[in-house]
Design a protein around this motif. Structure first.
Motif, PDB file in Angstrom:
ATOM      1  N   THR A   1      -0.605   0.491  14.447  1.00 29.86           N
ATOM      2  CA  THR A   1       0.464   0.055  13.546  1.00 29.86           C
ATOM      3  C   THR A   1       0.093  -0.389  12.148  1.00 29.86           C
ATOM      4  O   THR A   1       0.753  -0.029  11.321  1.00 29.86           O
ATOM      5  CB  THR A   1       1.461  -0.759  14.383  1.00 29.86           C
ATOM      6  OG1 THR A   1       1.615  -0.355  15.401  1.00 29.86           O
ATOM      7  CG2 THR A   1       2.617  -1.012  13.375  1.00 29.86           C
ATOM      8  N   GLY A   2      -0.775  -1.332  11.970  1.00 23.49           N
ATOM      9  CA  GLY A   2      -1.061  -1.878  10.694  1.00 23.49           C
ATOM     10  C   GLY A   2      -1.660  -0.931   9.901  1.00 23.49           C
ATOM     11  O   GLY A   2      -1.663  -0.683   8.880  1.00 23.49           O
ATOM     12  N   TRP A   3      -2.900   0.140  10.753  1.00 26.98           N
ATOM     13  CA  TRP A   3      -3.375   1.012   9.729  1.00 26.98           C
ATOM     14  C   TRP A   3      -2.358   2.189   9.342  1.00 26.98           C
ATOM     15  O   TRP A   3      -2.578   2.728   8.309  1.00 26.98           O
ATOM     16  CB  TRP A   3      -4.496   1.946  10.731  1.00 26.98           C
ATOM     17  CG  TRP A   3      -5.089   2.894  10.210  1.00 26.98           C
ATOM     18  CD1 TRP A   3      -6.460   2.629   9.455  1.00 26.98           C
ATOM     19  CD2 TRP A   3      -4.634   4.307   9.809  1.00 26.98           C
ATOM     20  NE1 TRP A   3      -6.817   3.828   8.822  1.00 26.98           N
ATOM     21  CE2 TRP A   3      -5.734   4.842   9.253  1.00 26.98           C
ATOM     22  CE3 TRP A   3      -3.641   4.995  10.257  1.00 26.98           C
ATOM     23  CZ2 TRP A   3      -5.629   6.221   8.681  1.00 26.98           C
ATOM     24  CZ3 TRP A   3      -3.445   6.348  10.048  1.00 26.98           C
ATOM     25  CH2 TRP A   3      -4.601   7.102   9.239  1.00 26.98           C
ATOM     26  N   ALA A   4      -1.275   2.599  10.247  1.00 32.18           N
ATOM     27  CA  ALA A   4      -0.481   3.504   9.943  1.00 32.18           C
ATOM     28  C   ALA A   4       0.490   3.027   8.456  1.00 32.18           C
ATOM     29  O   ALA A   4       0.594   3.604   7.539  1.00 32.18           O
ATOM     30  CB  ALA A   4       0.571   3.842  10.993  1.00 32.18           C
ATOM     31  N   PHE A   5       0.844   1.640   8.711  1.00 28.96           N
ATOM     32  CA  PHE A   5       1.585   1.060   7.394  1.00 28.96           C
ATOM     33  C   PHE A   5       0.584   1.107   6.315  1.00 28.96           C
ATOM     34  O   PHE A   5       1.358   1.457   5.037  1.00 28.96           O
ATOM     35  CB  PHE A   5       1.970  -0.551   7.863  1.00 28.96           C
ATOM     36  CG  PHE A   5       2.564  -1.265   6.939  1.00 28.96           C
ATOM     37  CD1 PHE A   5       3.920  -1.423   6.902  1.00 28.96           C
ATOM     38  CD2 PHE A   5       1.910  -2.048   5.824  1.00 28.96           C
ATOM     39  CE1 PHE A   5       4.772  -2.045   5.999  1.00 28.96           C
ATOM     40  CE2 PHE A   5       2.747  -2.665   4.975  1.00 28.96           C
ATOM     41  CZ  PHE A   5       4.076  -2.706   4.802  1.00 28.96           C
ATOM     42  N   GLY A   6      -0.455   0.623   6.481  1.00 29.39           N
ATOM     43  CA  GLY A   6      -1.584   0.770   5.231  1.00 29.39           C
ATOM     44  C   GLY A   6      -1.746   2.214   4.663  1.00 29.39           C
ATOM     45  O   GLY A   6      -1.922   2.265   3.543  1.00 29.39           O
TER      46      GLY A   6
ATOM     47  N   GLY B   1      -8.846  10.236   2.153  1.00 30.58           N
ATOM     48  CA  GLY B   1      -9.857   9.498   2.688  1.00 30.58           C
ATOM     49  C   GLY B   1      -9.732   7.870   2.155  1.00 30.58           C
ATOM     50  O   GLY B   1     -10.047   7.049   2.623  1.00 30.58           O
ATOM     51  N   LEU B   2      -9.273   7.882   0.718  1.00 33.69           N
ATOM     52  CA  LEU B   2      -9.472   6.282   0.304  1.00 33.69           C
ATOM     53  C   LEU B   2      -8.308   5.601   0.977  1.00 33.69           C
ATOM     54  O   LEU B   2      -8.345   4.506   1.163  1.00 33.69           O
ATOM     55  CB  LEU B   2      -9.162   6.478  -1.311  1.00 33.69           C
ATOM     56  CG  LEU B   2      -8.986   5.048  -2.117  1.00 33.69           C
ATOM     57  CD1 LEU B   2     -10.416   4.330  -1.826  1.00 33.69           C
ATOM     58  CD2 LEU B   2      -8.745   5.297  -3.393  1.00 33.69           C
ATOM     59  N   ALA B   3      -7.117   6.068   1.069  1.00 40.11           N
ATOM     60  CA  ALA B   3      -6.073   5.633   1.640  1.00 40.11           C
ATOM     61  C   ALA B   3      -6.362   5.521   3.202  1.00 40.11           C
ATOM     62  O   ALA B   3      -5.962   4.089   3.753  1.00 40.11           O
ATOM     63  CB  ALA B   3      -4.869   6.409   1.765  1.00 40.11           C
ATOM     64  N   GLY B   4      -7.075   6.090   3.999  1.00 35.92           N
ATOM     65  CA  GLY B   4      -7.337   5.737   5.160  1.00 35.92           C
ATOM     66  C   GLY B   4      -8.529   4.618   5.516  1.00 35.92           C
ATOM     67  O   GLY B   4      -8.236   3.855   6.446  1.00 35.92           O
ATOM     68  N   ALA B   5      -9.300   4.715   4.509  1.00 30.57           N
ATOM     69  CA  ALA B   5     -10.370   3.694   4.571  1.00 30.57           C
ATOM     70  C   ALA B   5      -9.605   2.335   4.399  1.00 30.57           C
ATOM     71  O   ALA B   5      -9.957   1.477   4.809  1.00 30.57           O
ATOM     72  CB  ALA B   5     -11.385   3.914   3.650  1.00 30.57           C
ATOM     73  N   LEU B   6      -8.732   2.163   2.981  1.00 31.03           N
ATOM     74  CA  LEU B   6      -8.290   0.975   2.684  1.00 31.03           C
ATOM     75  C   LEU B   6      -7.082   0.548   3.858  1.00 31.03           C
ATOM     76  O   LEU B   6      -6.967  -0.659   4.047  1.00 31.03           O
ATOM     77  CB  LEU B   6      -7.511   1.220   1.301  1.00 31.03           C
ATOM     78  CG  LEU B   6      -8.415   1.175   0.136  1.00 31.03           C
ATOM     79  CD1 LEU B   6      -7.545   1.801  -1.113  1.00 31.03           C
ATOM     80  CD2 LEU B   6      -9.253   0.061  -0.093  1.00 31.03           C
TER      81      LEU B   6
ATOM     82  N   LEU C   1      -7.622   0.220   6.920  1.00 30.65           N
ATOM     83  CA  LEU C   1      -8.266  -0.690   7.874  1.00 30.65           C
ATOM     84  C   LEU C   1      -8.307  -2.106   7.340  1.00 30.65           C
ATOM     85  O   LEU C   1      -8.105  -2.639   8.424  1.00 30.65           O
ATOM     86  CB  LEU C   1      -9.965  -0.228   7.707  1.00 30.65           C
ATOM     87  CG  LEU C   1     -10.397   0.992   8.331  1.00 30.65           C
ATOM     88  CD1 LEU C   1     -11.787   1.346   8.209  1.00 30.65           C
ATOM     89  CD2 LEU C   1      -9.999   1.239   9.771  1.00 30.65           C
ATOM     90  N   PHE C   2      -7.782  -2.571   6.276  1.00 34.50           N
ATOM     91  CA  PHE C   2      -7.689  -4.011   5.720  1.00 34.50           C
ATOM     92  C   PHE C   2      -6.442  -4.391   6.624  1.00 34.50           C
ATOM     93  O   PHE C   2      -6.293  -5.578   7.328  1.00 34.50           O
ATOM     94  CB  PHE C   2      -7.715  -4.028   4.521  1.00 34.50           C
ATOM     95  CG  PHE C   2      -9.175  -4.001   3.904  1.00 34.50           C
ATOM     96  CD1 PHE C   2     -10.069  -5.047   4.173  1.00 34.50           C
ATOM     97  CD2 PHE C   2      -9.543  -2.749   3.144  1.00 34.50           C
ATOM     98  CE1 PHE C   2     -11.086  -4.815   3.281  1.00 34.50           C
ATOM     99  CE2 PHE C   2     -10.632  -2.742   2.710  1.00 34.50           C
ATOM    100  CZ  PHE C   2     -11.691  -3.677   2.778  1.00 34.50           C
TER     101      PHE C   2
END
Length: 512
Positions: free
Chosen positions: A66-71, A103-108, A110-111
């Protein structure tokens, strides 16, 4: 025969597992509207309140997703402007735009994913849950701004950039600390409207105290008359499209534009040109240095972005620099950018990655030694920064030699008329508040600006405008707590937050 799967049997699973992730993406997108250029912070309780609801008391894996999807939603929309840079040279790099942004959105993402997993693991709810949630989010922002050279873009504190009073809290706790308080304020309403009278009353009290504290701090900080120095600056915004900046066919026109704009009537002590304003190696061009000298009175100087090169141990070394040039055509000081942009100014792990830089040049830039202060005769000391360096809280000035103002030379032409330049300006305004120093930025295509030590936009040139901006340099304020102690102030509010959460959680366990 293979067993058939009916739509009705998929329904509950879809609603349970997929719909919350879709909602989380939408909530992440919504939070971007709290930030410049939209600056509508009332959406934050929706965005963070929704994320809190979706992750509180959930399993760690579900909270992580859920946090990844939000980010992902937050970064995909908030950083969509990066795609513009790939189309400057569309023939070579255009195909990379979508994969790079996704790709950048997906990597960031993760935080915030990790932050939500940690939050879920604590099993905290109610007011203590909101305290832990806010700490987890702000901790992830600090990590994002630190790990692998860091990328602290669009910090949640920037929701207050266009609001004078709440913005001043950054002078006390910095942007990470203000972000923590902002997320806490955004999630407390989820508890205020619960049926539990104790939790609702506590949440209401905390909300009121936080709002009052932020308001009193801001009003106190803004008390007093605005002061200016006797020093006048002139910013030149040449507004040269990135496609034409290094094109030999436009070289003479580009040079003439900066010289002609600089020579317009008016008095100034400091002339300011943006990042790589001169299409070449300015320190090697005696004719151009002579033309610049003609623009300057006896004690005036030009501060300009410029590329430089030198031979170091038999190898050519390139730097992205700011040069200080006086009325005798001498370069009296130089600063080299120390926080370089990955893939824009150098390629990380070049021996392993078969990639090229997106910017023109013969090789990777070499980093400078760190923040510096220029001391120039009869002029206030200036802290130097170039473009991307303005986004790093607490890392923009030399704390051992505090300047009287900060100059940022930048080139946001890479990002056209997107939301990127407005977001970059927001970072500059928050650095001014944190350090209590006026911040002056010269941007090739905008937004050039004079900002005072409270983060107020004194004057500016709009995006895509070709013009000069003359104005008095605002006076420096007294050193702020954040300027004096740096991120210690953030960790202080972080620790207080978690201590309160622990106390409340212990009380709840004792009562139960």
């Amino acid at each position: 025969m293979r067993p058939s799967i009916s739509i009705s049997s998929l329904g509950p699973r879809f609603r349970t597992n997929i719909v919350p992730l879709i909602v989380a993406v939408v909530l992440g997108v919504s939070v971007v509207f709290a930030l410049p250029p939209f600056s509508t912070p009332f959406v934050l309780p929706i965005g963070f309140g929704g994320l809190f609801y979706l992750t509180a008391n959930k399993g760690r894996t579900r909270a992580f997703l859920t946090g990844w999807a939000f980010g992902f939603g937050f970064f995909l929309f908030g950083l969509s402007w990066i795609a513009e840079s790939f189309f400057v040279d569309a023939e070579r790099f255009g195909w990379m735009a979508a994969p790079a942004v996704i790709g950048l959105a997906g990597a960031l993402a993760l935080f915030p994913a990790a932050a939500m997993a940690v939050f879920a693991a604590t099993k905290t709810t109610g007011v203590s849950g909101t305290l832990v949630f806010a700490a987890c989010w702000s901790g992830s922002e600090w990590l994002r701004g630190t790990v692998l050279t860091g990328f602290p873009w669009n910090l949640i504190a920037y929701a207050w950039v266009d609001y004078d009073v709440p913005r001043q809290m950054a002078a006390l706790f910095g942007s990470y600390g203000l972000g923590l308080l902002t997320v806490l304020l955004s999630t407390l309403p989820t508890v205020i409207f619960r049926r539990d009278r104790w939790q609702s009353g506590l949440a209401t009290t905390m909300f009121a105290i936080l709002v009052a504290g932020i308001w009193i701090n801001g009003e106190t900080h803004l008390t007093g008359e605005d002061q200016q120095t006797a020093v006048n600056v002139r910013i030149v915004q040449g507004n040269i499209p990135q496609r034409q900046k290094w094109d030999p066919a436009f070289r003479e026109r580009n040079i003439a534009r900066y010289l002609d704009l600089s020579a317009r009537p008016g008095q100034f002590d400091i002339l300011l040109w943006p990042e790589s304003a001169f299409p070449g190696y300015l320190d090697e061009d005696q004719w151009m240095l002579g033309e610049i000298a003609k623009l300057l009175t006896d004690n005036a100087v030009l501060l300009t972005g410029a590329q430089t090169r030198e031979n170091v141990d038999g190898e050519q070394q390139y730097k992205n620099a700011v040069l200080a040039i006086d009325s005798t055509a001498q370069i009296i000081n130089r600063y080299a950018k120390h926080h370089l942009v990955p893939f824009g100014e150098y390629v990380p792990l070049r021996d392993l990655l078969p990639l090229r830089r997106l910017t023109a040049g013969l090789g990777d830039f070499a980093p400078g030694s760190g923040p510096e202060t220029f001391r120039m005769p009869q002029l206030p000391g200036v802290g130097l920064s170039i473009c991307y360096e303005a986004i790093f809280p607490g890392k923009i000035i030399n704390s051992k030699d505090r300047p009287e103002w900060i100059f940022n030379a930048t080139n946001d032409a890479w990002f056209g008329a997107s939301i990127g330049p407005s977001q970059h300006l927001a970072s500059s305004r928050m650095r001014a508040v944190e350090e209590g120093l006026p911040f002056v930025r010269a941007a090739n295509t905008g937004i050039s600006a004079i900002i005072d030590g409270n983060g107020r936009l004194i004057s500016h040139l709009g995006l895509g405008e070709t013009n000069i901006l003359d104005g008095a340099l605002p006076a420096a304020l007294s050193p702020t707590p954040f300027s004096s102690y740096g991120q210690v102030m953030f960790w202080l509010v972080f620790a207080v937050n978690l201590t309160m959460a622990a106390i409340l959680n212990f009380r709840k366990d004792s009562v139960s």
